[in-house]
Motif scaffolding. Structure first.
Motif, PDB file in Angstrom:
ATOM      1  N   ASN A  67       0.874  -1.167   0.000  1.00  0.00           N
ATOM      2  CA  ASN A  67       0.000   0.000   0.000  1.00  0.00           C
ATOM      3  C   ASN A  67       0.916   1.223   0.000  1.00  0.00           C
ATOM      4  O   ASN A  67       2.098   1.109  -0.316  1.00  0.00           O
ATOM      5  CB  ASN A  67      -0.997  -0.023   1.162  1.00  0.00           C
ATOM      6  CG  ASN A  67      -0.322  -0.025   2.533  1.00  0.00           C
ATOM      7  OD1 ASN A  67       0.809   0.452   2.686  1.00  0.00           O
ATOM      8  ND2 ASN A  67      -0.992  -0.560   3.547  1.00  0.00           N
ATOM      9  N   ASN A  68       0.414   2.385   0.351  1.00  0.00           N
ATOM     10  CA  ASN A  68       1.253   3.585   0.270  1.00  0.00           C
ATOM     11  C   ASN A  68       2.474   3.527   1.179  1.00  0.00           C
ATOM     12  O   ASN A  68       3.533   4.074   0.847  1.00  0.00           O
ATOM     13  CB  ASN A  68       0.424   4.828   0.608  1.00  0.00           C
ATOM     14  CG  ASN A  68      -0.564   5.166  -0.488  1.00  0.00           C
ATOM     15  OD1 ASN A  68      -0.339   4.848  -1.653  1.00  0.00           O
ATOM     16  ND2 ASN A  68      -1.666   5.803  -0.122  1.00  0.00           N
ATOM     17  N   ASP A  69       2.339   2.854   2.320  1.00  0.00           N
ATOM     18  CA  ASP A  69       3.410   2.895   3.313  1.00  0.00           C
ATOM     19  C   ASP A  69       3.952   1.535   3.720  1.00  0.00           C
ATOM     20  O   ASP A  69       5.037   1.457   4.299  1.00  0.00           O
ATOM     21  CB  ASP A  69       2.911   3.601   4.590  1.00  0.00           C
ATOM     22  CG  ASP A  69       2.440   5.016   4.330  1.00  0.00           C
ATOM     23  OD1 ASP A  69       3.210   5.775   3.724  1.00  0.00           O
ATOM     24  OD2 ASP A  69       1.304   5.350   4.714  1.00  0.00           O
ATOM     25  N   ASP A  70       3.211   0.468   3.446  1.00  0.00           N
ATOM     26  CA  ASP A  70       3.532  -0.814   4.046  1.00  0.00           C
ATOM     27  C   ASP A  70       3.784  -1.902   3.015  1.00  0.00           C
ATOM     28  O   ASP A  70       3.378  -1.802   1.849  1.00  0.00           O
ATOM     29  CB  ASP A  70       2.370  -1.277   4.950  1.00  0.00           C
ATOM     30  CG  ASP A  70       1.919  -0.207   5.916  1.00  0.00           C
ATOM     31  OD1 ASP A  70       2.802   0.433   6.534  1.00  0.00           O
ATOM     32  OD2 ASP A  70       0.692  -0.001   6.056  1.00  0.00           O
ATOM     33  N   ASN A  83       5.485  -1.550   8.198  1.00  0.00           N
ATOM     34  CA  ASN A  83       5.943  -0.310   7.579  1.00  0.00           C
ATOM     35  C   ASN A  83       7.176  -0.586   6.734  1.00  0.00           C
ATOM     36  O   ASN A  83       8.132  -1.231   7.193  1.00  0.00           O
ATOM     37  CB  ASN A  83       6.257   0.740   8.646  1.00  0.00           C
ATOM     38  CG  ASN A  83       6.680   2.061   8.038  1.00  0.00           C
ATOM     39  OD1 ASN A  83       7.841   2.277   7.725  1.00  0.00           O
ATOM     40  ND2 ASN A  83       5.723   2.960   7.880  1.00  0.00           N
ATOM     41  N   ARG A  84       7.178  -0.105   5.486  1.00  0.00           N
ATOM     42  CA  ARG A  84       8.263  -0.435   4.567  1.00  0.00           C
ATOM     43  C   ARG A  84       9.601   0.140   5.015  1.00  0.00           C
ATOM     44  O   ARG A  84      10.649  -0.417   4.698  1.00  0.00           O
ATOM     45  CB  ARG A  84       7.930   0.064   3.154  1.00  0.00           C
ATOM     46  CG  ARG A  84       6.751  -0.645   2.531  1.00  0.00           C
ATOM     47  CD  ARG A  84       6.841  -0.701   1.023  1.00  0.00           C
ATOM     48  NE  ARG A  84       6.715   0.564   0.349  1.00  0.00           N
ATOM     49  CZ  ARG A  84       5.608   0.980  -0.259  1.00  0.00           C
ATOM     50  NH1 ARG A  84       4.516   0.252  -0.211  1.00  0.00           N
ATOM     51  NH2 ARG A  84       5.583   2.126  -0.897  1.00  0.00           N
ATOM     52  N   LYS A  85       9.584   1.259   5.708  1.00  0.00           N
ATOM     53  CA  LYS A  85      10.837   1.904   6.112  1.00  0.00           C
ATOM     54  C   LYS A  85      11.369   1.380   7.437  1.00  0.00           C
ATOM     55  O   LYS A  85      12.585   1.237   7.606  1.00  0.00           O
ATOM     56  CB  LYS A  85      10.640   3.418   6.199  1.00  0.00           C
ATOM     57  CG  LYS A  85      10.360   4.088   4.862  1.00  0.00           C
ATOM     58  CD  LYS A  85      10.207   5.592   5.037  1.00  0.00           C
ATOM     59  CE  LYS A  85       9.944   6.286   3.703  1.00  0.00           C
ATOM     60  NZ  LYS A  85       9.764   7.754   3.881  1.00  0.00           N
ATOM     61  N   GLN A  90       1.899  -2.934  11.510  1.00  0.00           N
ATOM     62  CA  GLN A  90       0.795  -1.985  11.487  1.00  0.00           C
ATOM     63  C   GLN A  90      -0.542  -2.638  11.793  1.00  0.00           C
ATOM     64  O   GLN A  90      -1.358  -2.083  12.517  1.00  0.00           O
ATOM     65  CB  GLN A  90       0.722  -1.314  10.111  1.00  0.00           C
ATOM     66  CG  GLN A  90       2.007  -0.614   9.693  1.00  0.00           C
ATOM     67  CD  GLN A  90       2.397   0.486  10.668  1.00  0.00           C
ATOM     68  OE1 GLN A  90       1.633   1.396  10.949  1.00  0.00           O
ATOM     69  NE2 GLN A  90       3.613   0.385  11.202  1.00  0.00           N
ATOM     70  N   ASP A 135      -5.178  -0.910   3.147  1.00  0.00           N
ATOM     71  CA  ASP A 135      -4.676   0.254   3.891  1.00  0.00           C
ATOM     72  C   ASP A 135      -4.827   0.061   5.396  1.00  0.00           C
ATOM     73  O   ASP A 135      -3.979   0.528   6.169  1.00  0.00           O
ATOM     74  CB  ASP A 135      -5.406   1.529   3.466  1.00  0.00           C
ATOM     75  CG  ASP A 135      -4.959   2.026   2.104  1.00  0.00           C
ATOM     76  OD1 ASP A 135      -3.789   1.797   1.742  1.00  0.00           O
ATOM     77  OD2 ASP A 135      -5.783   2.627   1.396  1.00  0.00           O
ATOM     78  N   ASP A 392      10.112  -2.654  -4.575  1.00  0.00           N
ATOM     79  CA  ASP A 392       9.453  -1.350  -4.578  1.00  0.00           C
ATOM     80  C   ASP A 392      10.319  -0.414  -5.410  1.00  0.00           C
ATOM     81  O   ASP A 392      11.330   0.102  -4.938  1.00  0.00           O
ATOM     82  CB  ASP A 392       9.301  -0.839  -3.140  1.00  0.00           C
ATOM     83  CG  ASP A 392       8.714   0.562  -3.075  1.00  0.00           C
ATOM     84  OD1 ASP A 392       8.231   1.050  -4.118  1.00  0.00           O
ATOM     85  OD2 ASP A 392       8.728   1.161  -1.987  1.00  0.00           O
ATOM     86  N   THR A 395      11.137   3.370  -4.199  1.00  0.00           N
ATOM     87  CA  THR A 395      12.161   3.628  -3.189  1.00  0.00           C
ATOM     88  C   THR A 395      13.389   2.735  -3.354  1.00  0.00           C
ATOM     89  O   THR A 395      14.291   2.771  -2.518  1.00  0.00           O
ATOM     90  CB  THR A 395      11.584   3.413  -1.774  1.00  0.00           C
ATOM     91  OG1 THR A 395      11.178   2.036  -1.634  1.00  0.00           O
ATOM     92  CG2 THR A 395      10.387   4.315  -1.537  1.00  0.00           C
TER      93      THR A 395
END
Length: 420
Positions: A67-70, A83-85, A90, A135, A392, A395
């Motif tokens: 998703n946008n962040d994960d 969380n990807r970073k 989550q 999400d 991804d 990033t």
């Protein structure tokens, strides 16, 4: 003091703090003498309990969604988002009442962020369907599709912007994304039919051989999302195996009519649903694995990349049916603007048995460009073909899921590659 710290660590981990390993550094403190100059920093590592369902053919686990962040993946711990970073957990998809372990996930979620998960409905019957918001992890709706006949161990489930389509047990149907109302169900053309079905996010392919219907043999193609292909190929008696690509529509089928084993040929179809090219999977082509999870087709619809042989991969020209190149000890991760992103044990600059190397590969010439070494201080990462890989491209982050070769527990790890 060391004893006190150890006790604190055990308490924190037992309490599930953060849902991820406390050691989530980028390995910058590592001083190993064999650390290569092009080592790719590891962002984090999170536990990924092994499930008996992993490694199954079409819809076993080992899917990774974004998703946008994960990054979202399924394993023995359920379907969870990290969380990807940072690697911080989550959410976890709630197991429906009456369901058991996670059996399967759709290969991808829809562009609108909806994914499908299949749970065990009891008795090793993978037939409890849940549709989730990627999400939030919230379950939008669930259906127990357990039938009275045989159990399902290889469910097919796909998602697009309008429907969730399934082939589970005796249920061959499409349901609305919102609410789960049935919008279509597959009905046999006659009373004496042999029917085979392949599903993709875009299409449904149905091969049928009926003694009491005309035509006796038929291949029917239907667009599941838009008013696109709705065509039939009369006289086509080959059994449908799996849909490998939507653009062009590419289907693995049996070698000839009157055979159920859908292993022997590869066919592409035009935008109008007409048969275009067919290649028998013989000679060099017989070693193509052609599984949806490790098969990619480029945007020009000219080159197909798939697993090949024992732990390798190869590229096939979809116009000529010839192999463009093949490589050993390698696995594809994704197609990117620079070509194919892959992980390999044996790049031109490395040696087998060392830490795997992330490369980009020219689709037609097979030339490799090294992006960096996926460095593990223990040198315990498994072979590329035994891991689940996701890339991804926004990033430049590689995600890999698998067990270590030194008896380490299975995990998901994130590595930040340099911008090329």
């Amino acid at each position: 003091m060391p004893l006190i710290l150890a006790i604190v660590m055990v308490v924190l981990i037992g309490a599930g703090v953060g849902g991820y390993f406390l050691f989530t550094s980028d390995d910058s403190a590592d001083t190993a003498s064999d650390r290569p100059a092009n080592a790719i920093p590891r962002l984090w590592e999170a536990p990924s309990p092994v499930s008996e369902r992993e490694g199954q053919d079409e819809n076993g686990l080992r899917s990774m969604w974004f998703n946008n962040d994960d990054v979202i993946f399924g394993d023995g711990g359920g379907v969870r988002a990290f969380n990807r970073k940072t690697g911080k957990k989550q959410w976890t998809v709630k197991t429906p009442k009456g369901a058991g372990e996670v059996c399967a996930m759709s290969k991808e979620p829809s562009d609108d962020g909806v994914g499908a998960v299949v749970f065990d409905a009891g008795g090793d019957d993978c037939s409890f369907l849940s549709v989730v918001d990627t999400d939030t992890g919230r379950t939008l709706w669930s259906k127990n599709l357990k039938g009275g006949g045989s159990t399902e161990d290889r469910p097919q489930v796909v998602v697009n912007s309008k429907v969730v389509a399934v082939a589970i047990g005796d249920t061959y149907a499409g349901f609305t994304i919102t609410g789960g109302a049935k919008v279509w169900a597959l009905i046999a053309r006659g009373h004496d039919c042999t029917t085979t079905v392949g599903l993709s996010p875009q299409y449904r392919a149905v091969g049928s051989d009926c003694s009491d219907a005309k035509p006796k043999k038929q291949l029917a193609l239907q667009d599941l999302e838009y008013s696109g292909i709705h065509s039939t190929v009369s006289g086509e008696g080959r059994a449908v195996g799996q849909i490998l690509s939507d653009r062009p529509l590419t289907i693995r089928m049996s070698a000839a009519a009157n055979t159920i084993d859908a292993e022997g040929s590869l066919s592409t179809f035009t935008k109008e649903g007409e048969l275009d090219e067919t290649f028998k999977l013989e000679g060099e082509l017989k070693d193509l694995s052609l599984k949806p999870r490790d098969t990619f087709v480029d945007e020009d619809e000219q080159v197909l990349v798939s697993g090949y042989g024992s732990g390798g991969m190869a590229a096939l020209d979809l116009k000529t049916g010839k192999l463009l190149w093949k490589k050993s000890a390698s696995a594809p991760a994704a197609l990117d603007t620079d070509g194919l992103i892959a992980l390999t044990d044996a790049p031109a600059t490395g040696a087998h048995g060392q830490d795997p190397v992330l490369v980009s590969i020219g689709l037609r010439d097979g030339k490799e460009k090294v992006l960096g070494t996926v460095y593990d201080p223990k040198h315990a990462l498994g072979s590329p073909d035994l891991m689940s890989l996701a890339w991804d491209g926004h990033t430049n982050t590689l995600f890999l899921q698998g067990e270590g070769i030194n008896g380490d527990k299975s995990s998901v790890q994130a590595f930040k590659a340099p911008v090329s």
